[in-house]
Design a protein around this motif. Structure first.
Motif, short mmCIF file in Angstrom:
data_model
loop_
_atom_site.label_atom_id
_atom_site.label_comp_id
_atom_site.label_asym_id
_atom_site.label_seq_id
_atom_site.Cartn_x
_atom_site.Cartn_y
_atom_site.Cartn_z
N UNK A 92 0.82 -1.21 0.00
CA UNK A 92 0.00 0.00 0.00
C UNK A 92 0.85 1.26 0.00
N UNK A 93 1.92 1.26 0.79
CA UNK A 93 2.81 2.42 0.84
C UNK A 93 3.49 2.63 -0.51
N UNK A 94 3.93 1.55 -1.14
CA UNK A 94 4.56 1.69 -2.46
C UNK A 94 3.57 2.19 -3.51
N UNK A 95 2.34 1.69 -3.46
CA UNK A 95 1.34 2.16 -4.41
C UNK A 95 1.06 3.65 -4.22
N UNK A 96 1.00 4.10 -2.96
CA UNK A 96 0.79 5.53 -2.71
C UNK A 96 1.96 6.35 -3.22
N UNK A 97 3.17 5.86 -3.03
CA UNK A 97 4.34 6.56 -3.57
C UNK A 97 4.26 6.69 -5.09
N UNK A 98 3.83 5.63 -5.76
CA UNK A 98 3.69 5.67 -7.22
C UNK A 98 2.65 6.71 -7.62
N UNK A 99 1.52 6.71 -6.93
CA UNK A 99 0.45 7.67 -7.25
C UNK A 99 0.93 9.10 -7.02
N UNK A 100 1.58 9.35 -5.89
CA UNK A 100 2.07 10.70 -5.60
C UNK A 100 3.15 11.12 -6.59
N UNK A 101 4.06 10.23 -6.89
CA UNK A 101 5.16 10.54 -7.81
C UNK A 101 4.64 10.84 -9.20
N UNK A 102 3.75 9.99 -9.71
CA UNK A 102 3.23 10.23 -11.06
C UNK A 102 2.36 11.48 -11.11
N UNK A 103 1.72 11.82 -10.00
CA UNK A 103 0.93 13.06 -9.96
C UNK A 103 1.83 14.29 -10.09
N UNK A 104 3.01 14.21 -9.50
CA UNK A 104 3.96 15.32 -9.61
C UNK A 104 4.49 15.49 -11.03
N UNK A 106 2.68 14.55 -13.91
CA UNK A 106 1.56 14.30 -14.81
C UNK A 106 1.80 14.90 -16.19
N UNK A 107 2.30 16.12 -16.24
CA UNK A 107 2.52 16.76 -17.54
C UNK A 107 3.59 16.03 -18.34
N UNK A 108 4.56 15.46 -17.66
CA UNK A 108 5.65 14.77 -18.34
C UNK A 108 5.20 13.39 -18.87
N UNK A 109 4.41 12.67 -18.09
CA UNK A 109 4.01 11.32 -18.51
C UNK A 109 2.72 11.32 -19.33
N UNK A 113 -1.75 8.36 -19.16
CA UNK A 113 -0.94 7.46 -18.32
C UNK A 113 -1.12 7.80 -16.85
N UNK A 114 -1.17 9.10 -16.55
CA UNK A 114 -1.37 9.52 -15.17
C UNK A 114 -2.71 9.02 -14.63
N UNK A 115 -3.75 9.16 -15.44
CA UNK A 115 -5.09 8.77 -14.99
C UNK A 115 -5.15 7.27 -14.72
N UNK A 116 -4.56 6.48 -15.61
CA UNK A 116 -4.54 5.03 -15.41
C UNK A 116 -3.77 4.67 -14.14
N UNK A 117 -2.66 5.33 -13.92
CA UNK A 117 -1.86 5.09 -12.72
C UNK A 117 -2.60 5.55 -11.47
N UNK A 118 -3.33 6.65 -11.60
CA UNK A 118 -4.03 7.21 -10.44
C UNK A 118 -5.11 6.28 -9.92
N UNK A 119 -5.64 5.42 -10.78
CA UNK A 119 -6.66 4.46 -10.33
C UNK A 119 -6.07 3.41 -9.39
N UNK A 120 -4.76 3.41 -9.21
CA UNK A 120 -4.15 2.53 -8.19
C UNK A 120 -4.61 2.89 -6.79
#
Length: 174
Positions: A92-104, A106-109, A113-120
């Motif tokens: 759960x902690x790793x998934x939250x890190x992924x969500x937070x990191x990809x949110x930071x 978002x414009x780059x990825x 891709x961000x939206x799909x990742x955010x559903x984690x």
């Protein structure tokens, strides 16, 4: 009194509660009014939840009943104490890190891709729920199942609401 144990529980419960609030604020962001407020609240509370998860994990190093090693904290299933349930917290902690990191980034990825990742956030919330309700030493107290199942019910209701809003908006766009 074992203050470390108390702080481990308080930080874990607080992290779970903040994670639940962040998830609900993300869902409420789809309500036409106050979108900006919900977005800001969602982002900030998610980051604060990560902070509490970090404190929770750090304190486990000093727990007198079941001290964890760094490997047991960072490597899923490595714990000698409840390896599956401990792993759920780590995952759960790793998934939250992924969500937070990809949110930071978002414009780059890219938004897609961000939206799909955010559903984690949904599986991350579910593993956090399971970690807390099944591993939490307070789970035998009356208030703990009431707390966890209340949040479960609210999140399921919010998720159903989100699904209906998204289905409705797709129908209107066609």
């Amino acid at each position: 009194m074992n203050w470390i144990w108390i702080l481990v529980r308080v930080t874990g419960l607080t992290a779970y509660f903040l994670l639940t609030l962040s998830l609900l604020a993300g869902i409420l962001r789809h309500v036409p009014r106050n979108k900006g407020f919900y977005l800001s609240f969602h982002q900030i509370i998610g980051q604060v939840a990560m902070l509490f998860i970090g404190i929770h994990a750090f304190l486990l190093l000093f727990d007198q009943f079941q001290p964890y090693t760094l490997a047991e904290i960072f490597i899923p299933f490595a714990s000698s104490y409840e390896p599956l349930l401990s792993a759920l917290g780590t995952i759960g902690a790793y998934l939250l890190l992924i969500v937070l990191f990809t949110s930071d980034f978002m414009k780059m990825i890219g938004r897609s891709a961000w939206k799909k990742t955010h559903y984690l956030v949904f599986p991350l919330w579910l593993v956090s729920f399971l970690h807390g309700i099944l591993m939490g030493t307070d789970s035998s107290a009356i208030w703990a199942p009431v707390f966890y199942w209340s949040t479960f019910t609210v999140v399921i209701g919010g998720t159903v609401y989100l699904g209906s809003v998204m289905t409705r908006s797709k129908k209107l766009s066609h």
